[in-house]
Structure formats: structure tokens, C-alpha cells
Design a protein around this motif. Structure first.
Motif, PDB file in Angstrom:
ATOM      1  N   TYR A 109      42.593 111.383  97.445  1.00 14.01           N
ATOM      2  CA  TYR A 109      43.568 111.117  98.501  1.00 14.01           C
ATOM      3  C   TYR A 109      44.982 111.522  98.091  1.00 14.01           C
ATOM      4  CZ  TYR A 109      40.437 108.986 101.870  1.00 14.01           C
ATOM      5  OH  TYR A 109      39.452 108.782 102.809  1.00 14.01           O
TER       6      TYR A 109
ATOM      7  N   ALA B  62      46.860 114.088 100.635  1.00 16.68           N
ATOM      8  CA  ALA B  62      47.711 113.185 101.427  1.00 16.68           C
ATOM      9  C   ALA B  62      48.504 113.913 102.504  1.00 16.68           C
ATOM     10  CB  ALA B  62      48.642 112.402 100.502  1.00 16.68           C
TER      11      ALA B  62
ATOM     12  N   GLY C 280      46.532 104.086 104.289  1.00 13.99           N
ATOM     13  CA  GLY C 280      46.660 105.533 104.224  1.00 13.99           C
ATOM     14  C   GLY C 280      48.111 105.950 104.392  1.00 13.99           C
ATOM     15  N   ALA C 281      48.338 106.941 105.265  1.00 19.24           N
ATOM     16  CA  ALA C 281      49.696 107.430 105.520  1.00 19.24           C
ATOM     17  C   ALA C 281      50.419 106.595 106.569  1.00 19.24           C
ATOM     18  CB  ALA C 281      49.646 108.888 105.947  1.00 19.24           C
TER      19      ALA C 281
ATOM     20  N   ASP D 218      47.845 100.659  99.986  1.00 20.33           N
ATOM     21  CA  ASP D 218      46.835 101.700  99.831  1.00 20.33           C
ATOM     22  C   ASP D 218      46.686 102.031  98.360  1.00 20.33           C
ATOM     23  OD1 ASP D 218      45.296 103.677 101.861  1.00 20.33           O
ATOM     24  OD2 ASP D 218      45.737 104.746  99.995  1.00 20.33           O
TER      25      ASP D 218
ATOM     26  N   MET E 147      49.413 108.794  99.482  1.00 19.88           N
ATOM     27  CA  MET E 147      49.359 108.284 100.843  1.00 19.88           C
ATOM     28  C   MET E 147      50.500 107.315 101.115  1.00 19.88           C
ATOM     29  SD  MET E 147      47.003 109.451 102.875  1.00 19.88           S
ATOM     30  CE  MET E 147      45.348 110.125 103.016  1.00 19.88           C
TER      31      MET E 147
END
Length: 224
Positions: free
Chosen positions: A19, A23, A63-64, A82, A87
């Protein structure tokens, strides 16, 4: 990764590295709720409407940060955590109005009974079978009595490498996803004393390959 007798094991370090690598590609492609069907959005709305107290929510595996504004728009005071520093960097850049920090879901940096709701949107899918109970225990720890936990995930069995889409964008990563049935996840929550509030399990839509499920459960309230 290995699969033995249907038991999935996934290395968190590999998930974090994957990730971190993807990202920016992920955040640029998924900016809001493009990936959600009306059914998923309806379950999010139900989760928010059932919250009590100050409606303080942890987006566990944010996440983002694309769903932070969506939750806030439904009356929640929201923050995110996260596993991936990459992210979280995008979450802070794209949604600076919401707190976000790096943390593992099995070691959350919050006190007991902090949140009215814990929102886990496809963030348990990279957790091995043996680690899932501990992760649920930790999310319950930060959930106040009577609070709600939402889990979204792909159903099925086994472990799959789902990184092909990222490889098509030049990212040579391996990203593994564990599949479980709605009944299995529901049983894990029941074993820990939670009560199911709502659930659904739907067929794949569009280009999806797998069924999708959402489960909302309530933490036991204090006895009167």
C-alpha cells in the motif's frame, strides 16, 4: 503467505509495503464513493443513523481517507488510522480537516471506550484467520458499551493475490486478500459477545469477481 486446511496467513509487513507503493495511484483513482453501490452506501447510512452519543467514529483502515468526508456528512465526528504511512500521508494531504495517523488495527492508539462506532470498510481483508479474533478484540476495546462495529469484506474462501490492477500501472507488488463467509465473520463477532444488527451479502456487480458483504454489530450495553 500460505494456505493450509483453509487457514489464511498474511504478513502485515507485506501489506504495508504494497500500500505504500501504490498509495498515490490508489488515491488518485478512488477519490470518494465511486466504488460503492447504492447497497453499500445504504449500509453506511444505516450505520451512521444507528449511532448514539456524540457519534464519534474511527475509520479503522481509512486508506487515503476517501470515506472520511462521507461519514462526516452524515453527522459523525470522524478520524482515521491506517497501517500504511503512504496512505496516511495522502489522507492528511487530501483531507486535512480530519485527523489521521499510522497504526495497526491490532494495536490502536486510543483509550478504551473512546468511540461510538468503529467503521472497518474492507480493512480486515488483509488479516489472516488466526489474527482476526485479536483484531476484532482490539476494535471492540476502543468501542464504548452499546457502540457499533461495521465490517465490510469480500466473501468466499481462501487467499488471493489481488495486485494485478496495480501491476498494470507499473507497481510490482504482491497484495493478498483473505476471503470468509458472512456466517463465519458473524460467528466471530457472536463469540465475542456482540449482537448482529444488520447484514447483507450480494452478488458481484460490474467487473467484480466476488460477492460483497457488510455486517453491523453492537457492543453489549451495561446492565441496568
Amino acid at each position: 503467505m500460505s494456505t493450509q486446511r483453509g487457514v489464511a496467513t498474511i504478513d502485515p509487513a507485506g501489506v504495508r509495503a504494497a500500500y505504500d507503493e501504490v498509495a498515490d495511484t490508489y488515491a488518485d483513482h478512488f477519490t470518494a464513493t465511486e466504488a460503492e453501490s447504492p447497497l453499500e452506501l445504504g449500509m453506511i447510512d444505516l450505520f451512521c443513523s444507528l449511532l448514539e452519543g456524540q457519534r464519534r467514529v474511527l475509520d479503522a483502515g481509512c486508506g487515503a481517507g476517501r470515506l472520511l468526508p462521507h461519514l462526516a456528512g452524515r453527522g459523525c465526528t470522524v478520524e482515521g488510522v491506517d497501517l500504511s504511512p503512504g496512505m496516511v500521508a495522502r489522507a492528511r494531504a487530501d483531507h486535512p480537516e480530519f485527523p489521521a495517523q499510522v497504526a495497526s488495527l491490532d494495536d490502536l492508539p486510543h483509550a478504551d471506550d473512546t468511540f461510538d462506532g468503529v467503521f472497518s470498510w474492507y480493512s480486515t481483508i488483509h488479516t489472516g484467520d488466526a489474527d482476526l479474533p485479536g483484531l476484532i478484540t482490539e476494535m471492540r476495546r476502543v468501542l464504548r458499551p452499546g457502540g457499533l462495529l461495521l465490517l465490510a469484506f469480500q466473501t468466499g474462501t481462501g487467499v488471493r493475490d489481488i495486485a494485478q490492477a496495480f501491476r498494470e500501472h507499473g507497481h510490482e507488488v504482491e497484495l493478498l486478500r483473505a476471503h470468509r463467509s458472512l456466517e463465519e465473520v458473524g460467528a466471530r463477532l457472536t463469540e465475542q459477545g456482540m449482537t448482529s444488527v444488520a447484514r447483507f451479502d450480494r452478488l458481484p456487480l460490474g467487473t467484480e469477481r466476488d460477492r460483497q458483504a457488510v455486517l453491523i454489530a453492537r457492543e453489549p450495553a451495561p446492565e441496568a
